[in-house]
Design a protein around this motif. Structure first.
Motif, PDB file in Angstrom:
ATOM      1  N   ILE A  10       0.870  -1.172   0.000  1.00  9.16           N
ATOM      2  CA  ILE A  10       0.000   0.000   0.000  1.00  9.16           C
ATOM      3  C   ILE A  10       0.906   1.221   0.000  1.00  9.16           C
ATOM      4  O   ILE A  10       1.745   1.380   0.877  1.00  9.16           O
ATOM      5  CB  ILE A  10      -0.920   0.022   1.238  1.00  9.16           C
ATOM      6  N   ASN A  11       0.739   2.055  -0.990  1.00 11.06           N
ATOM      7  CA  ASN A  11       1.544   3.268  -1.104  1.00 11.06           C
ATOM      8  C   ASN A  11       0.657   4.486  -0.921  1.00 11.06           C
ATOM      9  O   ASN A  11      -0.431   4.558  -1.487  1.00 11.06           O
ATOM     10  CB  ASN A  11       2.236   3.329  -2.467  1.00 11.06           C
ATOM     11  N   LEU A  12       1.150   5.424  -0.137  1.00  7.18           N
ATOM     12  CA  LEU A  12       0.454   6.684   0.073  1.00  7.18           C
ATOM     13  C   LEU A  12       1.294   7.800  -0.539  1.00  7.18           C
ATOM     14  O   LEU A  12       2.495   7.898  -0.274  1.00  7.18           O
ATOM     15  CB  LEU A  12       0.241   6.934   1.564  1.00  7.18           C
ATOM     16  N   THR A  13       0.666   8.626  -1.355  1.00 11.93           N
ATOM     17  CA  THR A  13       1.372   9.731  -1.994  1.00 11.93           C
ATOM     18  C   THR A  13       1.605  10.847  -0.975  1.00 11.93           C
ATOM     19  O   THR A  13       0.936  10.906   0.066  1.00 11.93           O
ATOM     20  CB  THR A  13       0.555  10.290  -3.168  1.00 11.93           C
ATOM     21  N   PRO A  14       2.531  11.757  -1.254  1.00 19.33           N
ATOM     22  CA  PRO A  14       2.747  12.887  -0.343  1.00 19.33           C
ATOM     23  C   PRO A  14       1.468  13.721  -0.132  1.00 19.33           C
ATOM     24  O   PRO A  14       1.220  14.204   0.972  1.00 19.33           O
ATOM     25  CB  PRO A  14       3.830  13.716  -1.046  1.00 19.33           C
ATOM     26  N   GLN A  15       0.652  13.852  -1.183  1.00 16.20           N
ATOM     27  CA  GLN A  15      -0.599  14.602  -1.042  1.00 16.20           C
ATOM     28  C   GLN A  15      -1.555  13.876  -0.092  1.00 16.20           C
ATOM     29  O   GLN A  15      -2.216  14.508   0.736  1.00 16.20           O
ATOM     30  CB  GLN A  15      -1.275  14.799  -2.409  1.00 16.20           C
ATOM     31  N   GLU A  16      -1.624  12.545  -0.223  1.00 15.10           N
ATOM     32  CA  GLU A  16      -2.490  11.757   0.667  1.00 15.10           C
ATOM     33  C   GLU A  16      -1.992  11.838   2.101  1.00 15.10           C
ATOM     34  O   GLU A  16      -2.790  11.997   3.033  1.00 15.10           O
ATOM     35  CB  GLU A  16      -2.539  10.295   0.206  1.00 15.10           C
ATOM     36  N   LEU A  17      -0.685  11.764   2.281  1.00 13.73           N
ATOM     37  CA  LEU A  17      -0.126  11.874   3.630  1.00 13.73           C
ATOM     38  C   LEU A  17      -0.421  13.235   4.248  1.00 13.73           C
ATOM     39  O   LEU A  17      -0.692  13.333   5.452  1.00 13.73           O
ATOM     40  CB  LEU A  17       1.382  11.608   3.597  1.00 13.73           C
ATOM     41  N   GLN A  18      -0.391  14.278   3.432  1.00 11.69           N
ATOM     42  CA  GLN A  18      -0.708  15.621   3.925  1.00 11.69           C
ATOM     43  C   GLN A  18      -2.160  15.692   4.385  1.00 11.69           C
ATOM     44  O   GLN A  18      -2.452  16.216   5.465  1.00 11.69           O
ATOM     45  CB  GLN A  18      -0.445  16.674   2.834  1.00 11.69           C
ATOM     46  N   TYR A  51      -3.275   0.301   5.826  1.00  5.23           N
ATOM     47  CA  TYR A  51      -1.815   0.434   5.850  1.00  5.23           C
ATOM     48  C   TYR A  51      -1.279   0.320   7.278  1.00  5.23           C
ATOM     49  O   TYR A  51      -0.336  -0.437   7.531  1.00  5.23           O
ATOM     50  CB  TYR A  51      -1.408   1.769   5.226  1.00  5.23           C
ATOM     51  N   LEU A  52      -1.851   1.070   8.200  1.00  9.59           N
ATOM     52  CA  LEU A  52      -1.376   1.053   9.581  1.00  9.59           C
ATOM     53  C   LEU A  52      -1.578  -0.310  10.235  1.00  9.59           C
ATOM     54  O   LEU A  52      -0.689  -0.807  10.936  1.00  9.59           O
ATOM     55  CB  LEU A  52      -2.076   2.147  10.400  1.00  9.59           C
ATOM     56  N   GLU A  53      -2.738  -0.914  10.002  1.00  7.01           N
ATOM     57  CA  GLU A  53      -2.989  -2.226  10.594  1.00  7.01           C
ATOM     58  C   GLU A  53      -2.053  -3.278  10.016  1.00  7.01           C
ATOM     59  O   GLU A  53      -1.570  -4.146  10.742  1.00  7.01           O
ATOM     60  CB  GLU A  53      -4.450  -2.617  10.409  1.00  7.01           C
ATOM     61  N   GLN A  54      -1.776  -3.182   8.724  1.00  8.04           N
ATOM     62  CA  GLN A  54      -0.843  -4.110   8.085  1.00  8.04           C
ATOM     63  C   GLN A  54       0.556  -3.946   8.684  1.00  8.04           C
ATOM     64  O   GLN A  54       1.242  -4.930   8.957  1.00  8.04           O
ATOM     65  CB  GLN A  54      -0.820  -3.823   6.582  1.00  8.04           C
ATOM     66  N   MET A  55       0.952  -2.705   8.911  1.00  9.97           N
ATOM     67  CA  MET A  55       2.254  -2.426   9.503  1.00  9.97           C
ATOM     68  C   MET A  55       2.336  -3.001  10.920  1.00  9.97           C
ATOM     69  O   MET A  55       3.343  -3.619  11.296  1.00  9.97           O
ATOM     70  CB  MET A  55       2.494  -0.916   9.533  1.00  9.97           C
ATOM     71  N   HIS A  95      -7.929   7.816  15.838  1.00 10.67           N
ATOM     72  CA  HIS A  95      -8.619   8.948  15.208  1.00 10.67           C
ATOM     73  C   HIS A  95      -9.324   8.513  13.928  1.00 10.67           C
ATOM     74  O   HIS A  95     -10.479   8.878  13.684  1.00 10.67           O
ATOM     75  CB  HIS A  95      -7.638  10.069  14.871  1.00 10.67           C
ATOM     76  N   PHE A  96      -8.624   7.733  13.105  1.00 10.93           N
ATOM     77  CA  PHE A  96      -9.221   7.277  11.845  1.00 10.93           C
ATOM     78  C   PHE A  96     -10.456   6.415  12.102  1.00 10.93           C
ATOM     79  O   PHE A  96     -11.488   6.592  11.454  1.00 10.93           O
ATOM     80  CB  PHE A  96      -8.212   6.505  11.001  1.00 10.93           C
ATOM     81  N   HIS A  97     -10.354   5.491  13.056  1.00 16.34           N
ATOM     82  CA  HIS A  97     -11.512   4.646  13.373  1.00 16.34           C
ATOM     83  C   HIS A  97     -12.662   5.481  13.934  1.00 16.34           C
ATOM     84  O   HIS A  97     -13.829   5.221  13.630  1.00 16.34           O
ATOM     85  CB  HIS A  97     -11.130   3.536  14.348  1.00 16.34           C
ATOM     86  N   LEU A  98     -12.345   6.478  14.735  1.00 19.16           N
ATOM     87  CA  LEU A  98     -13.384   7.360  15.272  1.00 19.16           C
ATOM     88  C   LEU A  98     -14.099   8.089  14.134  1.00 19.16           C
ATOM     89  O   LEU A  98     -15.332   8.148  14.108  1.00 19.16           O
ATOM     90  CB  LEU A  98     -12.774   8.371  16.246  1.00 19.16           C
ATOM     91  N   LEU A  99     -13.337   8.623  13.189  1.00 15.72           N
ATOM     92  CA  LEU A  99     -13.942   9.337  12.059  1.00 15.72           C
ATOM     93  C   LEU A  99     -14.785   8.403  11.186  1.00 15.72           C
ATOM     94  O   LEU A  99     -15.746   8.831  10.563  1.00 15.72           O
ATOM     95  CB  LEU A  99     -12.865  10.021  11.219  1.00 15.72           C
ATOM     96  N   LEU A 100     -14.410   7.122  11.152  1.00 11.55           N
ATOM     97  CA  LEU A 100     -15.186   6.128  10.410  1.00 11.55           C
ATOM     98  C   LEU A 100     -16.338   5.565  11.240  1.00 11.55           C
ATOM     99  O   LEU A 100     -17.101   4.735  10.767  1.00 11.55           O
ATOM    100  CB  LEU A 100     -14.266   4.969   9.973  1.00 11.55           C
ATOM    101  N   GLU A 101     -16.442   6.023  12.474  1.00 15.77           N
ATOM    102  CA  GLU A 101     -17.458   5.597  13.435  1.00 15.77           C
ATOM    103  C   GLU A 101     -17.339   4.112  13.779  1.00 15.77           C
ATOM    104  O   GLU A 101     -18.320   3.445  14.071  1.00 15.77           O
ATOM    105  CB  GLU A 101     -18.864   5.953  12.940  1.00 15.77           C
ATOM    106  N   ASN A 102     -16.109   3.619  13.787  1.00 16.59           N
ATOM    107  CA  ASN A 102     -15.800   2.278  14.269  1.00 16.59           C
ATOM    108  C   ASN A 102     -15.341   2.421  15.722  1.00 16.59           C
ATOM    109  O   ASN A 102     -14.151   2.433  16.013  1.00 16.59           O
ATOM    110  CB  ASN A 102     -14.690   1.630  13.427  1.00 16.59           C
TER     111      ASN A 102
END
Length: 142
Positions: A10-18, A51-55, A95-102
């Motif tokens: 899984i690759n994240l671009t600099p724009q996605e990371l921003q 990506y984070l969970e895979q890591m 934070h990501f899971h919270l925003l996804l309401e998980n």
């Protein structure tokens, strides 16, 4: 012996990371990822979660393999492997899971951050996110 599944890159671009770096618990309630207008951002957050969970899984698998290796010295190498994940990774995942309401996954990630970070109380975004999850579960301790 457990088999390790092949990991898709899984690759994240600099724009996605921003974009991802600007997301935290403060956007909860304002950023509605389940609306049609936010489909692209929701897909990006889901990609980041994967990506984070895979890591984290890969790191755990490596640690487990090292723990079971009788050739390793019992102290030095194992201690070095235990601290390779930054606790902020768990907070961001929360934070990501919270925003996804998980909420259950958010609580799990926040709990891990709480356990690993001695000065967790200095992170206002963590405290706010954790408070929102507690509120969701009606888990108030006054």
């Amino acid at each position: 012996m457990t088999s390790i599944e092949p990991v898709t890159e899984i690759n994240l671009t600099p724009q996605e990371l921003q974009i991802l770096s600007e997301l935290d618990s403060r956007q909860f309630g304002f950023l509605k990822l389940n609306t049609p207008e936010q489909v692209k951002k929701k897909d990006l957050v889901l990609k980041a979660v994967k990506y984070l969970e895979q890591m984290l899984i890969q790191e755990k698998n490596e640690k487990d393999m090292n723990d079971n290796d009788p050739d390793l010295c019992s102290g030095q190498i194992k201690r070095e492997k235990e601290t390779t994940i930054d606790p902020k990774t768990y907070c961001k995942l929360g934070h990501f899971h919270l925003l996804l309401e998980n909420y259950a996954q958010a609580m799990s990630a926040y709990k891990k951050f709480f356990q690993l970070k001695e000065d967790y109380w200095k992170d206002a975004h963590f405290l706010y996110g954790q408070g929102l999850v507690y509120f969701h579960f009606n888990a108030f301790q006054w």
